[in-house]
Design a protein around this motif. Sequence first.
Motif, PDB file in Angstrom:
ATOM      1  N   TYR A   1       0.821  -1.217   0.000  1.00  0.00           N
ATOM      2  CA  TYR A   1       0.000   0.000   0.000  1.00  0.00           C
ATOM      3  C   TYR A   1       0.855   1.266   0.000  1.00  0.00           C
ATOM      4  O   TYR A   1       0.440   2.294  -0.527  1.00  0.00           O
ATOM      5  CB  TYR A   1      -0.992  -0.006   1.157  1.00  0.00           C
ATOM      6  CG  TYR A   1      -2.253  -0.734   0.798  1.00  0.00           C
ATOM      7  CD1 TYR A   1      -3.310  -0.083   0.189  1.00  0.00           C
ATOM      8  CD2 TYR A   1      -2.355  -2.103   1.005  1.00  0.00           C
ATOM      9  CE1 TYR A   1      -4.451  -0.764  -0.192  1.00  0.00           C
ATOM     10  CE2 TYR A   1      -3.498  -2.799   0.632  1.00  0.00           C
ATOM     11  CZ  TYR A   1      -4.538  -2.122   0.029  1.00  0.00           C
ATOM     12  OH  TYR A   1      -5.655  -2.802  -0.356  1.00  0.00           O
ATOM     13  N   ALA A   2       2.038   1.202   0.564  1.00  0.00           N
ATOM     14  CA  ALA A   2       2.909   2.381   0.588  1.00  0.00           C
ATOM     15  C   ALA A   2       3.470   2.698  -0.795  1.00  0.00           C
ATOM     16  O   ALA A   2       3.672   3.865  -1.134  1.00  0.00           O
ATOM     17  CB  ALA A   2       4.055   2.190   1.580  1.00  0.00           C
TER      18      ALA A   2
ATOM     19  N   THR B   1       1.086   4.512  -5.699  1.00  0.00           N
ATOM     20  CA  THR B   1       1.098   5.970  -5.717  1.00  0.00           C
ATOM     21  C   THR B   1      -0.149   6.588  -6.324  1.00  0.00           C
ATOM     22  O   THR B   1      -0.385   7.775  -6.145  1.00  0.00           O
ATOM     23  CB  THR B   1       2.321   6.481  -6.497  1.00  0.00           C
ATOM     24  OG1 THR B   1       2.270   5.937  -7.814  1.00  0.00           O
ATOM     25  CG2 THR B   1       3.612   6.094  -5.800  1.00  0.00           C
TER      26      THR B   1
ATOM     27  N   GLU C   1      -7.015   6.653  -0.603  1.00  0.00           N
ATOM     28  CA  GLU C   1      -6.054   7.239   0.341  1.00  0.00           C
ATOM     29  C   GLU C   1      -6.592   7.159   1.768  1.00  0.00           C
ATOM     30  O   GLU C   1      -5.853   6.865   2.705  1.00  0.00           O
ATOM     31  CB  GLU C   1      -5.770   8.690  -0.046  1.00  0.00           C
ATOM     32  CG  GLU C   1      -4.514   9.236   0.582  1.00  0.00           C
ATOM     33  CD  GLU C   1      -4.122  10.567  -0.023  1.00  0.00           C
ATOM     34  OE1 GLU C   1      -4.001  11.529   0.750  1.00  0.00           O
ATOM     35  OE2 GLU C   1      -3.940  10.629  -1.252  1.00  0.00           O
TER      36      GLU C   1
ATOM     37  N   GLN D   1      -6.232   3.590   2.883  1.00  0.00           N
ATOM     38  CA  GLN D   1      -4.844   3.319   3.244  1.00  0.00           C
ATOM     39  C   GLN D   1      -4.567   3.805   4.665  1.00  0.00           C
ATOM     40  O   GLN D   1      -3.985   3.086   5.467  1.00  0.00           O
ATOM     41  CB  GLN D   1      -3.879   3.998   2.270  1.00  0.00           C
ATOM     42  CG  GLN D   1      -2.416   3.787   2.640  1.00  0.00           C
ATOM     43  CD  GLN D   1      -1.489   4.811   2.004  1.00  0.00           C
ATOM     44  OE1 GLN D   1      -1.806   5.992   1.951  1.00  0.00           O
ATOM     45  NE2 GLN D   1      -0.355   4.342   1.524  1.00  0.00           N
ATOM     46  N   ALA D   2      -4.988   5.008   4.975  1.00  0.00           N
ATOM     47  CA  ALA D   2      -4.754   5.560   6.313  1.00  0.00           C
ATOM     48  C   ALA D   2      -5.456   4.712   7.380  1.00  0.00           C
ATOM     49  O   ALA D   2      -4.867   4.421   8.427  1.00  0.00           O
ATOM     50  CB  ALA D   2      -5.234   7.012   6.377  1.00  0.00           C
TER      51      ALA D   2
ATOM     52  N   THR E   1       6.311   6.756   4.724  1.00  0.00           N
ATOM     53  CA  THR E   1       6.061   7.050   3.318  1.00  0.00           C
ATOM     54  C   THR E   1       4.653   7.615   3.126  1.00  0.00           C
ATOM     55  O   THR E   1       4.442   8.511   2.302  1.00  0.00           O
ATOM     56  CB  THR E   1       6.243   5.766   2.466  1.00  0.00           C
ATOM     57  OG1 THR E   1       7.600   5.340   2.605  1.00  0.00           O
ATOM     58  CG2 THR E   1       5.939   6.003   1.002  1.00  0.00           C
ATOM     59  N   ALA E   2       3.717   7.118   3.898  1.00  0.00           N
ATOM     60  CA  ALA E   2       2.332   7.584   3.823  1.00  0.00           C
ATOM     61  C   ALA E   2       2.091   8.821   4.691  1.00  0.00           C
ATOM     62  O   ALA E   2       0.956   9.279   4.810  1.00  0.00           O
ATOM     63  CB  ALA E   2       1.388   6.468   4.239  1.00  0.00           C
ATOM     64  N   ASN E   3       3.146   9.342   5.291  1.00  0.00           N
ATOM     65  CA  ASN E   3       3.056  10.513   6.171  1.00  0.00           C
ATOM     66  C   ASN E   3       2.128  10.269   7.361  1.00  0.00           C
ATOM     67  O   ASN E   3       1.377  11.145   7.768  1.00  0.00           O
ATOM     68  CB  ASN E   3       2.613  11.760   5.395  1.00  0.00           C
ATOM     69  CG  ASN E   3       3.639  12.176   4.398  1.00  0.00           C
ATOM     70  OD1 ASN E   3       4.825  12.283   4.714  1.00  0.00           O
ATOM     71  ND2 ASN E   3       3.211  12.399   3.161  1.00  0.00           N
TER      72      ASN E   3
END
Length: 123
Positions: free
Chosen positions: A26-27, A30, A37, A40-41, A74-76
Amino acid sequence: VADHIIALDNLERFNSQALANTMWAYAITTEFDAEAEEAQARLFEKVADHIVALDNLHAFNPQHCSVILWALATANIVHHQLFRKVATHVDAHIDFKSLDEKVQTNLLWAYEKADMASKNIDE
């Protein structure tokens, strides 16, 4: 897939490698729309919360730890409890100098990025 994993009551059926591989996949993806998104979070938070709730990280080798933290960074996403738990585990059970260079680099980069993100949030 993310929504399916998020909907599970627990992640006990996933071993450390499966968790690391899922987060890595998932990271590196893009091309997310806003809905993906958000999924993902939520997925990353669920996995991080699961790992934090474990009694220990003995099932996680250094590579798994580095990939998971790298994926979050990577996903912040900064999950302070997980970053602290991994740091405590590495400090107590792993000789950092003996780790593969890529694992060292991933861990250091993830902690640096998380530190920078935390400072930006605090400001």
